[in-house]
Design an enzyme around this catalytic site. Structure first.
Site, short mmCIF file in Angstrom:
data_model
loop_
_atom_site.label_atom_id
_atom_site.label_comp_id
_atom_site.label_asym_id
_atom_site.label_seq_id
_atom_site.Cartn_x
_atom_site.Cartn_y
_atom_site.Cartn_z
CB SER A 116 10.06 30.57 -14.30
OG SER A 116 11.55 31.05 -14.23
CD GLU A 168 -34.43 37.73 26.29
OE1 GLU A 168 -34.73 38.68 26.44
OE2 GLU A 168 -33.53 36.91 27.03
#
Length: 758
Positions: free
Chosen positions: A462, A196
């Site tokens: 249930s 960079e």
């Protein structure tokens, strides 16, 4: 003619010609005086002005000096007597003189041109500098006063850890910790510099060479392909400015870059940059990226992994190794080459990194602990106010149980997706104090972040019946109370058993273990639907419950977390709990911000009723619908299956003396499954999770099981038709035979557990 006269005759024409030639040379056009128009005026031999002549005569006149000059030179040449005559020598000298004069004139001209260029260049440079200063000053005026300039605090990171200190996830705007530069392996920051900003250590905030290179490249290609921004400029943009591409932003970026270079050292600038730069997939900073892509801290990065991370800076989305691994690897090779050129790594290190490229670990994005971490973030504001700095949240999650639950759920979905038509599931495990030990909110976190364990409201079927039976026990019934299992119609509502078979007189224990709908409906009517709803809420069900008889069959929606918490009192002796996941919150410096204290809801079920419920619900695993959930080594456990209307939901919720686990399977769009019932897939998964969770735990009895009396009670009030409600059915297999061939019931269970006859 005499010789003397002849010589005179020969000399006179020569002298005359010479005189005429000299006269013409003296009066050549370059030396003649100019007239009013600035043109040369010809003169006569006597010095008077010559009369104007026609153009043709003028042309002839203009040729005479050259002719006379040539005649004079020829005469001089003859007089010299050389081979080429005097004319040739003088003509060559004059040409050389003219060349020297010409060169001298060109040199002078060039010198004057250079002087003027330098002068005007200096003038233009001064004006250009003034213009640049004015433009910079204009746009800099939009910035706050320099006295107010300061680097904003990095968004706080929230480190979420398991009960053993293992990292579960990082949350916050960054997604990773702030790491010191000296804590990182040297090749990670060097990789960033190499690709960079190679002159980062030497420039003063901007890189003129880099800017020139980028300008030339962009001009030659005709498009924007390179940027000349330094790391300092990028940091300035990230810290203070919006990412828009305008002259104003670029100039402000330059001003702030100069300020950063003046205020901070190169290492400080690099450290700030590496902890804040965006690296794709929601990761800000190298530590967040390392954990996102490789499941490790940035402190442990390899050279190959560092090259991938540095390569992301150019275009995080495009070069993401999670999305485009080939592009990411190509970019990493450029980074490694740049690192080698700059001397950051040796040729051997570069070769090894190329030979063994980094592999992305996808678990970070798919891991089920992200569901737990998300829930932590949802409840965190209730415990701490605004977060100023990094904090550590200590949770109750047990990594071993969490892993077991995730593995079991995913494998079950993989193997049974087509067989049972299920696409999603959820699991939550809670200990006897309400601490959440495992939470799996879905099949794959990367595909769906919705936490079904906490937020999905589904019909429990249930699995809601234990609250009906508990309400019946609290109204004077016992596990041996007998009720008729036969067709029933209450206010036009006729609930039916799953198998359409009826067993006639059955005890409550047998009715619950076989999940008989007719008996549950009868009990709900006897004790009242409102009483059933109040019982469920007292134990921990917080969702709205419709107070009608269909509630007994689980038609009101609940979440897996709340119904699991409501089952916990059966495992801990009757004490209500508040499900929780946060134990402690502290700063990275060790300051405690919150520490859990409290006893939950207190006693919500009498001990005698707890024992009766455990007796009945343990029978579900021994002889009822939950036989597939029976644990290894005969470990005592209780539970209940649940299947909602049209098989949309399949549940198994069970517990031991140590912990409670709820398992749910279904589809997000609430579409019916292919007859996936609670006694099948959920029961199998529950057993797998609980066996692994109890692998190192001693067996614990269920609270209150001993000393259960055997009696038959009558209902408290007669059956009368209530309002019409919705039907719900569950699977009801026949009761299995015992070793002697007789049907197994509560008396046989007591004999098996405690011995004795009768």
């Amino acid at each position: 003619m005499a010789p003397r006269a002849k010589r005179q005759a020969r000399v006179e024409p020569t002298l005359g010609a010479a005189s005429s030639s000299l006269l013409d040379l003296r009066l050549r056009p370059d030396d003649r005086p100019s007239g009013p128009s600035g043109k040369s005026r010809p003169k006569s031999k006597s010095g008077t002005k010559a009369k104007p002549k026609s153009k043709s005569s003028g042309s002839s006149k203009s040729k005479k000096p050259s002719s006379a000059k040539a005649t004079s030179q020829r005469g001089k040449g003859k007089a010299s007597g050389g081979k080429s005559g005097g004319r040739g020598g003088r003509s060559g000298a004059k040409r050389r003189s003219q060349k020297r004069k010409s060169r001298s004139s060109f040199t002078q001209f060039l010198g004057r041109l250079v002087k003027r260029g330098v002068y005007w260049g200096a003038v233009l440079g001064i004006w250009a500098t003034i213009a640049v200063v004015c433009v910079i000053g204009y746009y800099a005026a939009f910035l706050p006063p320099t006295s107010e300039w300061q680097v904003p605090s990095r968004p706080p990171n929230i480190k979420i850890v398991a009960s053993n200190g293992q990292l579960l996830a990082n949350r916050g705007d960054t997604g990773g910790e702030a790491v010191r530069l000296e804590q990182l392996p040297p090749y990670l920051p060097n990789a960033v510099i190499a690709i960079e900003d190679r002159r980062f250590r030497s420039h003063f905030g901007i890189d003129p060479l880099g800017l020139t290179r980028a300008l030339v490249t962009n001009l030659t290609t005709g498009r924007l392909v390179q940027g000349g921004s330094t790391l300092t400029q990028q940091l300035a943009k990230n810290l203070f400015l919006e990412p828009d591409r305008t002259i104003k932003r670029k100039i402000q970026e330059l001003v702030l870059a100069f300020w950063l270079e003046a205020e901070y050292s190169k290492d400080e600038i690099l450290e700030m940059y590496m902890n804040r730069v965006y690296l794709g997939s929601g990761a800000y900073g190298v530590d967040a990226a390392a954990r996102r892509y490789y499941g490790k801290s940035a402190r442990l990065m390899t050279i190959a992994e560092s090259a991938i991370i540095a390569g992301l800076l150019k275009a995080p989305s495009r070069y993401s190794p999670a999305r485009n691994p080939d592009l990411a690897e190509d970019r990493a090779q450029l980074v490694l080459a740049a690192m080698h050129e700059e001397g950051y790594i040796s040729a051997e290190e570069a070769k090894n990194a190329l030979a063994a490229p980094a592999k992305v670990v996808r678990r970070h994005t798919t891991a089920s602990e992200n569901y737990a971490a998300d829930w932590v973030m949802d409840v965190l504001p209730h415990f701490v106010g605004s977060i100023e700095g990094d904090i550590i949240v200590d949770t109750t999650i047990d990594p071993a149980i969490q892993s077991a639950a995730e593995t079991a759920l995913r494998q079950a979905l993989k193997d049974n997706r087509q067989t049972f038509g299920v696409s999603q599931g959820a699991i939550v495990t809670i200990d006897t104090a309400g601490a959440v030990k495992a939470m799996v909110g879905g099949a794959d976190y990367s595909k769906s972040q919705f936490n079904r364990a906490v937020y999905a409201k589904r019909q429990p079927g249930s699995s809601f019946k234990p609250f009906v039976y508990l309400a019946a026990l609290e109204n004077g019934m016992t596990p041996q109370t007998v009720r008729q299992d036969q067709p029933i119609t209450i206010g036009g509502w006729s609930p039916k058993n799953y198998t359409k078979q009826y067993y006639g007189p059955v005890t409550l224990t047998r009715a619950l273990s076989l999940s008989l709908n007719t008996v549950a409906a009868r009990l709900a009517y006897e004790v009242g639907a409102g009483n059933v709803a109040s019982t469920a809420k007292r134990l921990g069900v917080n969702s709205d419950l419709k107070r009608n008889l269909s509630l007994s069959l689980g038609t009101s929606e609940v979440t897996p977390l709340e119904i699991a918490a409501a089952y916990v009192p059966f495992s801990n002796g009757g004490y209500g709990v508040l499900p929780h996941i946060i134990r402690r919150i502290k700063t990275v410096d060790g300051k405690t911000l919150y520490s859990r204290a409290g006893d939950g809801r207190g006693r919500v079920v009498e001990r005698r009723d707890v024992g009766n419920m455990n007796l009945m619900m343990s029978e579900t695993l021994l002889t009822g619908t939950g036989r597939k959930a029976r644990l290894e080594n005969g470990r005592p456990a209780g539970g209940k299956t649940g299947t909602s209307q049209d098989f949309r939901d399949a549940w198994f919720i069970g517990y031991t003396g140590n912990m409670t686990t709820a398992v749910w399977f279904g589809n997000d769009d609430n579409s019916p499954t292919k007859k996936a019932s609670g006694g099948k897939l959920p029961a199998v998964v529950w057993k797998e999770v609980m066996d692994k969770a109890h692998a190192k735990l001693p067996a614990a009895d269920l609270p209150g099981v001993p000393n259960v009396p055997v009696s038959v009670s009558a209902p408290k009030r007669p059956v009368a038709p209530p309002s019409n409600t919705e039907a719900e059915s569950g699977p009801i297999p026949p009761a299995p035979l015992g070793d002697s061939g007789e049907r197994r019931g509560p008396l046989n269970l007591l004999r098996n557990l405690f011995g004795g006859g009768g």
